[in-house]
Design a protein around this motif. Structure first.
Motif, mmCIF file in Angstrom:
data_model
loop_
_atom_site.group_PDB
_atom_site.id
_atom_site.type_symbol
_atom_site.label_atom_id
_atom_site.label_comp_id
_atom_site.label_asym_id
_atom_site.label_seq_id
_atom_site.Cartn_x
_atom_site.Cartn_y
_atom_site.Cartn_z
ATOM 1 N N LEU A 1 1.038 -1.102 -0.445
ATOM 2 C CA LEU A 1 0.445 0.158 -0.395
ATOM 3 C C LEU A 1 0.619 1.726 -0.005
ATOM 4 C CD1 LEU A 1 -2.624 -0.854 2.673
ATOM 5 C CD2 LEU A 1 -2.968 -1.221 -0.090
ATOM 6 N N VAL A 2 0.478 2.190 -0.681
ATOM 7 C CA VAL A 2 0.704 3.406 -1.193
ATOM 8 C C VAL A 2 -0.158 4.298 0.206
ATOM 9 C CG1 VAL A 2 1.379 5.466 -1.503
ATOM 10 C CG2 VAL A 2 2.342 3.613 -3.092
ATOM 11 N N GLY B 1 -1.127 4.446 -12.449
ATOM 12 C CA GLY B 1 -0.685 3.405 -12.408
ATOM 13 C C GLY B 1 -1.141 2.452 -10.540
ATOM 14 N N ALA B 2 -1.753 2.966 -9.980
ATOM 15 C CA ALA B 2 -2.055 2.087 -8.850
ATOM 16 C C ALA B 2 -3.163 1.441 -9.502
ATOM 17 C CB ALA B 2 -2.509 2.798 -7.892
ATOM 18 N N LEU C 1 -2.978 0.382 -3.943
ATOM 19 C CA LEU C 1 -2.332 -0.530 -3.471
ATOM 20 C C LEU C 1 -2.260 -0.684 -5.198
ATOM 21 C CD1 LEU C 1 -2.547 -3.644 -2.379
ATOM 22 C CD2 LEU C 1 -4.366 -4.130 -3.660
ATOM 23 N N VAL C 2 -0.445 -0.664 -4.870
ATOM 24 C CA VAL C 2 0.552 -0.838 -5.808
ATOM 25 C C VAL C 2 1.084 -2.110 -5.993
ATOM 26 C CG1 VAL C 2 0.857 1.687 -6.214
ATOM 27 C CG2 VAL C 2 2.303 0.474 -4.874
ATOM 28 N N SER C 3 1.887 -1.980 -7.300
ATOM 29 C CA SER C 3 3.029 -2.309 -8.011
ATOM 30 C C SER C 3 4.040 -2.074 -7.303
ATOM 31 C CB SER C 3 3.409 -3.120 -9.920
ATOM 32 O OG SER C 3 3.343 -1.934 -10.339
ATOM 33 N N LYS C 4 5.312 -2.984 -7.354
ATOM 34 C CA LYS C 4 6.670 -2.246 -6.871
ATOM 35 C C LYS C 4 7.013 -0.824 -7.666
ATOM 36 C CE LYS C 4 9.763 -5.088 -5.038
ATOM 37 N NZ LYS C 4 9.449 -6.899 -5.580
ATOM 38 N N LYS D 1 5.470 0.598 -10.369
ATOM 39 C CA LYS D 1 4.173 2.020 -9.867
ATOM 40 C C LYS D 1 4.411 2.949 -8.551
ATOM 41 C CE LYS D 1 2.786 1.495 -13.783
ATOM 42 N NZ LYS D 1 3.109 2.131 -15.132
ATOM 43 N N ARG D 2 5.245 2.232 -7.620
ATOM 44 C CA ARG D 2 5.416 3.193 -6.368
ATOM 45 C C ARG D 2 5.597 4.471 -6.333
ATOM 46 N NH1 ARG D 2 4.441 1.649 -0.487
ATOM 47 N NH2 ARG D 2 4.306 -0.064 -0.979
#
Ligand code: PMV
Length: 304
Positions: free
Chosen positions: A165-166, A252-253, A270-273, A275-276
Motif C-alpha cells: 500500500l501507499v 498506475g495504482a 494498492l500498487v506494484s513495486k 508504480k510505487r
C-alpha cells in the motif's frame, strides 16, 4: 515490577461505515505502535502520564473498568508513548486502550485471552465514543490483516501474503464520530438506498478477501476503487481525498480509496513495486503527504 507493552495502529482496507451496520470489513495492523509502561504504586492514587490528552481518557476508563471487574484496590502508574500522533487517524485511542489492559493484566498476573482484552477494550471504547464497530480494537489486539464483523462477532486473521500500500495523508484530521452520526442520520431518511450501498460494500469486502488470499492484487485494487465510489455515494469523501484517489489510479495504482470514516485522514492505494514511486509523486502533486507504513504488524505484545 514494571511492564512495558505495545499495540499497533490500524488502517481500514475496505468496508468502513458498512461495518457499523453488521457487515464485514478488512483491516490491517500497521507498524506505528503505542507503548504503555505500567507499575503498581504504593501511593494513594493512580498516576497517568500521556502526551496526548485524548489518550488519557481511554487510560483512565480502562484502569477504572479493570479495577472494578477484578476487584483491585491498588494504584498504578501508566505512562504512554507513541510512534504516531493521533492527527493522522491511525487509531492511537484503540491502541492505547488495548495496551493498557494488556499491561494491567501482566501487573496483576491475570492470564487474559486476546478475546477478553478485545471485549474489555471495546467496552471502554463504546463508553467514551458511544459509536464504533471495534475494528480498530481488533487490529490493536490481534494484529495482522483481519476479516472483521461488527463488535467482534467474527475476527478472522487472514494469511495475506502481500499488501503493498501507499498511504497518503489528506492534511485534515477526520472527526470519526461526526461522520458515523452523519451516516446514521442519512440512514434514517434513506434507509432503502443506504441498505443497498452497505450490502454492495459487503459483497465487495467478501470478494476482496478472496482476491487478497489468492494474491490477485490487480483484482483487489479494482474492488477497492469500487468501494471508494460507494463511499462517495455515502457522502463521506472530500475533494482532496477524491483527487488523491484519482491521481493514484492515473499514475498506475491497481486501485485506491479513502480509508476510515472519511472527511479527511488517509487514503490508500494498492500498487506494484514498479508504480510505487509514480503513485507517491502523484499523491504529493495533488496536495497529499506520504506516510511510510508497513502493514500486517504484530498485535499487542510485551516489550523488553
Ligand atoms: O476513521 P477511522 O479510521 O477510525 O475509521 C472509522 C471506520 C468506521 O467504519 C466509519 C467506524 C467504525 O468504527 O467502524
Amino acid at each position: 515490577m514494571k511492564v512495558k507493552v505495545s499495540a499497533p495502529g490500524k488502517l481500514m482496507i475496505m468496508g468502513e461505515h458498512a461495518v457499523v451496520y453488521n457487515h464485514p470489513c478488512l483491516v490491517t495492523a500497521v507498524d506505528k505502535r503505542l507503548y504503555v509502561e505500567a507499575e503498581i504504586l504504593t501511593q494513594l492514587k493512580d498516576e497517568i502520564i500521556t502526551p496526548q490528552v485524548k489518550e488519557s481518557r481511554f487510560v483512565l476508563e480502562a484502569i477504572a473498568y479493570f479495577k472494578q471487574r477484578y476487584n483491585i484496590k491498588k494504584h498504578v502508574k501508566i505512562a504512554t508513548n507513541g510512534d504516531f500522533s493521533h492527527q493522522v487517524g491511525l487509531g492511537s485511542s484503540s491502541a492505547v486502550t488495548v495496551a493498557t489492559f494488556k499491561a494491567l493484566s501482566l501487573l496483576f498476573n491475570l492470564d487474559l485471552s486476546e478475546k477478553e482484552i478485545f471485549d474489555m477494550s471495546y467496552h471502554v471504547n463504546l463508553l467514551i465514543q458511544g459509536v464504533g464497530s471495534g475494528f480498530d480494537i481488533a487490529a490493536a489486539t490481534y494484529g495482522q490483516t483481519i476479516y472483521f464483523l461488527t463488535g467482534g462477532k467474527t475476527i478472522d486473521i487472514l494469511p495475506v501474503k502481500e499488501l503493498p500500500l501507499v498511504v497518503g495523508y489528506s492534511g485534515i484530521k477526520a472527526d470519526t464520530p461526526y461522520y458515523i452520526r452523519k451516516v446514521a442520520e442519512d440512514f434514517k431518511n434513506k434507509e432503502r438506498e443506504m441498505k443497498k450501498i452497505f450490502s454492495t460494500i459487503h459483497q465487495l469486502v467478501d470478494r476482496a478477501k478472496e482476491t487478497f488470499l489468492a494474491d490477485n492484487l490487480e483484482e483487489a485494487g479494482t474492488l477497492m476503487t469500487e468501494n471508494h465510489k460507494l463511499l462517495q455515494q455515502l457522502g463521506v469523501s472530500t475533494i482532496r481525498l477524491d483527487a488523491m484517489v484519482l491521481a493514484s489510479i492515473k499514475a498506475g495504482a491497481w486501485g485506491a480509496k479513502l480509508s476510515g470514516a472519511g472527511g479527511g485522514d488517509c487514503m490508500i492505494a494498492l500498487v506494484s513495486k514498479e508504480k510505487r514511486k509514480d503513485v507517491e509523486k502523484a499523491i504529493i502533486d495533488v496536495g497529499g503527504e506520504i506516510i511510510n507504513i508497513q502493514v500486517n504488524a504484530d498485535g499487542v505484545r510485551v516489550e523488553k
